[in-house]
Design a protein around this motif. Structure first.
Motif, short mmCIF file in Angstrom:
data_model
loop_
_atom_site.label_atom_id
_atom_site.label_comp_id
_atom_site.label_asym_id
_atom_site.label_seq_id
_atom_site.Cartn_x
_atom_site.Cartn_y
_atom_site.Cartn_z
N UNK A 47 0.84 -1.20 0.00
CA UNK A 47 0.00 0.00 0.00
C UNK A 47 0.88 1.25 0.00
N UNK A 48 1.94 1.25 0.80
CA UNK A 48 2.85 2.41 0.84
C UNK A 48 3.51 2.63 -0.52
N UNK A 49 3.85 1.55 -1.21
CA UNK A 49 4.42 1.66 -2.56
C UNK A 49 3.36 2.21 -3.51
N UNK A 50 2.16 1.62 -3.48
CA UNK A 50 1.07 2.06 -4.37
C UNK A 50 0.70 3.52 -4.15
N UNK A 51 0.76 3.98 -2.89
CA UNK A 51 0.40 5.36 -2.56
C UNK A 51 1.55 6.35 -2.76
N UNK A 52 2.72 5.84 -3.14
CA UNK A 52 3.87 6.72 -3.35
C UNK A 52 4.60 7.12 -2.08
N UNK A 53 4.29 6.46 -0.95
CA UNK A 53 4.95 6.78 0.31
C UNK A 53 6.39 6.29 0.34
N UNK A 54 6.70 5.27 -0.45
CA UNK A 54 8.07 4.79 -0.64
C UNK A 54 8.30 4.64 -2.13
N UNK A 55 9.54 4.66 -2.52
CA UNK A 55 9.87 4.57 -3.94
C UNK A 55 9.31 3.28 -4.54
N UNK A 56 8.75 3.40 -5.74
CA UNK A 56 8.12 2.22 -6.34
C UNK A 56 8.91 1.66 -7.51
N UNK A 57 10.19 2.02 -7.60
CA UNK A 57 10.96 1.52 -8.74
C UNK A 57 11.25 0.02 -8.64
N UNK A 58 11.11 -0.55 -7.47
CA UNK A 58 11.31 -1.98 -7.30
C UNK A 58 10.11 -2.58 -6.57
N UNK A 59 9.83 -3.83 -6.85
CA UNK A 59 8.71 -4.53 -6.22
C UNK A 59 9.17 -5.12 -4.89
N UNK A 60 8.22 -5.66 -4.15
CA UNK A 60 8.55 -6.37 -2.91
C UNK A 60 9.17 -7.71 -3.29
N UNK A 61 10.30 -8.00 -2.70
CA UNK A 61 11.03 -9.23 -2.98
C UNK A 61 10.64 -10.35 -2.02
N UNK A 62 10.61 -10.04 -0.72
CA UNK A 62 10.36 -11.09 0.26
C UNK A 62 10.04 -10.51 1.62
N UNK A 63 9.61 -11.38 2.50
CA UNK A 63 9.39 -11.05 3.90
C UNK A 63 9.84 -12.23 4.73
N UNK A 64 10.15 -11.97 5.97
CA UNK A 64 10.60 -13.07 6.81
C UNK A 64 10.85 -12.63 8.23
#
Length: 188
Positions: free
Chosen positions: A121-138
């Motif tokens: 959501x933060x990426x979609x809303x422009x709150x963080x840079x969107x030049x890269x997608x989410x890679x992983x979580x852990x």
């Protein structure tokens, strides 16, 4: 780095801050975290304005069904960015209790999938840079006896979990309303 940590010495057991900084130095050398830059620590979403977090956005995440809404609020321990691989969400754990992929798939563990949703959501809303997608979580285990990265889930797997997240959230809400409060035991 050791000079930086030297000033954190106390006369008792190692302090929590020193422990966490030592952990970060060790993690930086691990292959899964190598090259990653930490961009957010305790990134909050949907928390009150007076909260001392690093806010990603102010409103809670919400899902709606049949006119009813369930809201999610939280604080993500660590968000990192790898310049080639993308965004990463990490949750620090002080014990050995981390969610398995199966528990996330079954909707028994919401935390990490909700954190990935919040970062998206933060990426979609422009709150963080969107030049890269989410890679992983852990998870990053901080316990002294079993430090490490016990589990990681690639972003494509989270997409499948997120599809089931809404159904499971409403199932749990309905069960609580019906007086069934227990959490089913996991398969571990």
């Amino acid at each position: 780095a050791q000079d930086l940590l030297g000033g954190l010495k106390d006369d008792h057991s190692p302090g929590r801050l020193k422990f966490l900084l030592n952990k970060e130095l060790t993690d930086a050398k691990r292959s899964a975290l190598k090259g990653e830059v930490v961009t957010h620590v305790e990134a909050s979403f949907g928390m009150p304005p007076e909260d001392e977090g690093d806010p990603l956005f102010e409103d809670p995440l919400s899902i709606e069904r049949d006119g009813e809404v369930i809201e999610f609020r939280g604080r993500i321990d660590r968000i990192g960015l790898h310049p080639e691989e993308g965004w990463r969400v990490w949750d620090y754990k002080t014990g050995s209790n981390t969610a398995t992929k199966t528990e996330m798939q079954l909707g028994l563990r919401f935390q990490l999938p909700v954190y990935i949703w919040a970062l998206q959501k933060a990426i979609d809303d422009g709150a963080v840079a969107d030049n890269l997608a989410i890679d992983r979580g852990g998870y990053i285990r901080l316990s002294a006896d079993k430090p490490g990265l016990p589990g990681q889930v690639k972003a494509a797997e989270f997409a499948r979990f997120t599809n089931d997240l809404q159904d499971r959230a409403f199932q749990l809400r309905n069960a609580i309303r019906a007086g069934r409060y227990h959490h089913p035991l996991s398969q571990n």
